[in-house]
Design a protein around this motif. Sequence first.
Motif, PDB file in Angstrom:
ATOM      1  N   VAL A 126       0.848  -1.196   0.000  1.00 21.14           N
ATOM      2  CA  VAL A 126       0.000   0.000   0.000  1.00 21.14           C
ATOM      3  C   VAL A 126       0.876   1.235   0.000  1.00 21.14           C
ATOM      4  O   VAL A 126       2.068   1.188   0.335  1.00 21.14           O
ATOM      5  N   PHE A 156      -0.873   8.614   4.782  1.00 21.50           N
ATOM      6  CA  PHE A 156      -2.323   8.704   4.969  1.00 21.50           C
ATOM      7  C   PHE A 156      -3.088   7.846   3.966  1.00 21.50           C
ATOM      8  O   PHE A 156      -4.047   7.163   4.323  1.00 21.50           O
ATOM      9  N   LEU A 157      -2.667   7.874   2.683  1.00 19.13           N
ATOM     10  CA  LEU A 157      -3.408   7.144   1.649  1.00 19.13           C
ATOM     11  C   LEU A 157      -3.354   5.623   1.863  1.00 19.13           C
ATOM     12  O   LEU A 157      -4.290   4.908   1.519  1.00 19.13           O
ATOM     13  N   ARG A 187      -3.624   4.088   4.573  1.00 13.81           N
ATOM     14  CA  ARG A 187      -4.617   3.676   5.558  1.00 13.81           C
ATOM     15  C   ARG A 187      -5.939   3.287   4.904  1.00 13.81           C
ATOM     16  O   ARG A 187      -6.744   2.563   5.483  1.00 13.81           O
ATOM     17  N   PHE A 188      -6.170   3.797   3.700  1.00 14.73           N
ATOM     18  CA  PHE A 188      -7.397   3.480   2.965  1.00 14.73           C
ATOM     19  C   PHE A 188      -7.187   2.307   1.996  1.00 14.73           C
ATOM     20  O   PHE A 188      -8.064   2.013   1.184  1.00 14.73           O
ATOM     21  N   GLY A 189      -6.021   1.679   2.072  1.00 15.46           N
ATOM     22  CA  GLY A 189      -5.758   0.509   1.253  1.00 15.46           C
ATOM     23  C   GLY A 189      -5.368   0.809  -0.176  1.00 15.46           C
ATOM     24  O   GLY A 189      -5.403  -0.103  -1.026  1.00 15.46           O
ATOM     25  N   LEU A 190      -4.989   2.047  -0.473  1.00 17.67           N
ATOM     26  CA  LEU A 190      -4.573   2.374  -1.836  1.00 17.67           C
ATOM     27  C   LEU A 190      -3.205   1.759  -2.122  1.00 17.67           C
ATOM     28  O   LEU A 190      -2.262   1.907  -1.336  1.00 17.67           O
TER      29      LEU A 190
END
Length: 271
Positions: free
Chosen positions: A123, A127-128, A130-133
């Motif tokens: 991932v 921060f990004l 944390r959203f699984g990106l």
Amino acid sequence: MGQADQATAIGTGAHSAAPVLEVVGISKSFGPIHALTDVSLTVNPGEVIGLVGDNGAGKSTLVNIIAGALRPSSGRLRMAGREVRFASALEARMAGIETVYQDLALALDLPIWANIFLGRERVRPGFLGRFGLLDKRGMRRRAEEELGRTAIRVGSVRTPCRALSGGQRQAVAVSRGLIWGSRLLLMDEPTAALGVAQQAKVGELIASVRARGIPVILVSHNMPQVHALCDRIVVLFRGRKVADRAARTMTIEDIVALITGALTTTAGEPA
């Protein structure tokens, strides 16, 4: 022992004098069929072991047990001197065992880079993430670097595997195994779909893995290749180990005779 604890314990013993893998008295039955009977095998750092036998001799069953895809009926496995019990192929991979199967196990609609990171997706940092990106750029870059180190040329890592030739698909599967096989690499007919030049390249790659101290178990019907590449040759016949000897002490004719049952043991091998 949990997955993380098991992997940590194995890693702790990585620099000890213990063999990388010990297969101790493994048997496997499928109902009335005895696929393996009391097979034992020791794999030392940097060894290349040829595992050979006729169809139905038990080679794939043994590889699948080591790879965590099958549970043995009896017997045990030890890595770096510690007993391990793999409930799945994922647990074996976490312990550093990577397998290149004859059927390749590629997701054909995914690009090369995604196949190399299949099951190991990364991932994005911060921060990004944390959203699984997914960190696709980072994975593509790493795939290019690792493929470059293996010296196998398959074109752009963005190419879908469906667009590759059979030999190129095999090369991707071999590369994935070489990249992630941190403790032990299992190779089941890795050169079956490759041309002569690519087969030679796989031989060079196996030699480079050996030089890093990572052992390889090679399953192949190509006896000249096995004899040339392997330090030791293990022969299975009807689910039993009938020979386990240094390759230099055997001829190709010896190996074929053991595989077919024309010879029941080699010189110095207990009956």
